[in-house]
Design a protein around this motif. Structure first.
Motif: not given
Length: 342
Positions: A155-169, A210-224
């Motif tokens: 929860l904490i690390i992914m929240a920080l990563i997602t917020l960082l990606i949002k700011l970069i975007t 699609n780079a962002l989509v693939a990043l999410s897929g990589a995280f989901i694979a490791q999460y599940g």
């Protein structure tokens, strides 16, 4: 219930990265990119296979992002250089990626239960630093200790990563290239008049999306702890649902607000799905039906509310005009009466 909500928020934050990618293609570029269903699995497949073969999870995740970027660029090339319809370009790439993903994985499913992933490393680090103990003590003091997971790392690390990606975007979309991308989605003819290469901008935008989509897929694979060739089916609908729900609830006045709305929409979507699956007559297999229903509601309700506001505004204007007309008639009557008296 609390555990389910906690898990929904965790997965919602990860899927929010995918929703940001969908936002870039659908809203910024105005490109209906169905590559998402394939590139999501590509990211998961590349990360899972590389981790299983002993690659560090960080490098595996970076490779997944690059694979997604290449997939998006190929879709852009099919449309811009091949002159293929945008919708058909995405469909063709999505179909091609199904076979490519099978080639990458070598089978339909790659488990990661016995491998170290980013999340297992995060959990170990949280345990060693005592961060988990700190948050668990707070949860216990609030009487929720038994309902929450043992680790807060995801929860904490992914929240920080997602917020960082949002700011970069946000920052990227305010740069010269980002503004050109936005202009390309709004009016290609206009941006071409300023000597901008809309083909290159479209390819770049789809690659980043699609780079962002693939990043999410990589995280989901490791999460599940697994990657499956069918895990991307309907992913574009989930992304659209997140975008539409977020925009309807939080608004779209600025880019920063819109990207935050997309993240919020992804989290709300996962929470709604989690709660819906707890209803007795619904089953896990009904998830696609639930998703479609959520999207339909998210599309119809804002339009219905806007229509009601327009009606109310028209009624108000009509009432004001009638009131003004009544005042004018009263004044005319007073003038006629005073002239007759004279």
């Amino acid at each position: 219930m609390i555990t389910a909500l906690f898990g929904a928020v965790e997965s919602g934050i990860i899927y929010a990265i995918m929703a940001l990618g969908v936002y870039l293609s659908f809203r910024i570029l105005d490109f209906p990119d169905l590559t998402v269903d394939g590139s999501f699995v590509t990211g998961a497949a590349v990360a899972a296979v590389m981790i299983m073969n002993g690659t560090h999870p960080i490098f595996a995740t970076i490779a997944a992002v690059l694979a997604g970027f290449i997939a998006g660029c190929i879709t852009g090339l099919l449309h811009t250089k091949g002159k293929i319809n945008p919708l058909l370009s995405g469909i063709l790439m999505m179909i091609a990626l199904y076979s490519i993903n099978l080639r990458i994985m070598g089978r339909s499913n790659v488990p990661l239960l016995n491998n170290e992933t980013l999340f297992t490393k995060m959990g170990d680090w949280f345990n060693s630093t005592g961060i988990d103990s700190f948050f668990n003590s707070i949860a216990s003091a609030l009487g929720m200790g038994e309902s929450l997971p043992k680790t807060w790392a995801v929860l904490i690390i992914m929240a920080l990563i997602t917020l960082l990606i949002k700011l970069i975007t946000d920052r990227f979309l305010q740069t010269e290239v980002g503004l050109a991308l936005r202009a390309t989605g709004d009016n290609k003819r206009m941006i071409r008049s300023f000597s901008a290469n809309t083909d290159q901008l479209t390819i770049l935008g789809l690659g980043i999306s699609n780079a962002l989509v693939a990043l999410s897929g990589a995280f989901i694979a490791q999460y599940g702890s697994f990657a499956d060739v069918g895990m991307g089916i309907g992913m574009i609908i989930i992304g659209l649902a997140s975008v539409i729900i977020g925009e309807a609830i939080f608004g779209t006045k600025t880019i920063a607000r819109t990207t935050l709305a997309v993240i919020g929409g992804a989290i709300i979507y996962r929470i709604v799905v989690s709660l819906a699956l707890r209803v007795e007559f619904l089953e896990t297999g009904d998830m696609k039906l639930i998703t479609a229903t959520i999207v339909i509601i998210a599309l119809i309700v804002p339009k219905f509310i806007d229509a009601q506001r327009d009606k109310a505004r028209k009624r108000k204007l009509k009432a004001e005009r009638l009131a003004a007309l009544g005042v004018m008639n009263a004044k005319d009557g007073e003038r006629i009466a005073s002239s007759q008296t004279d």
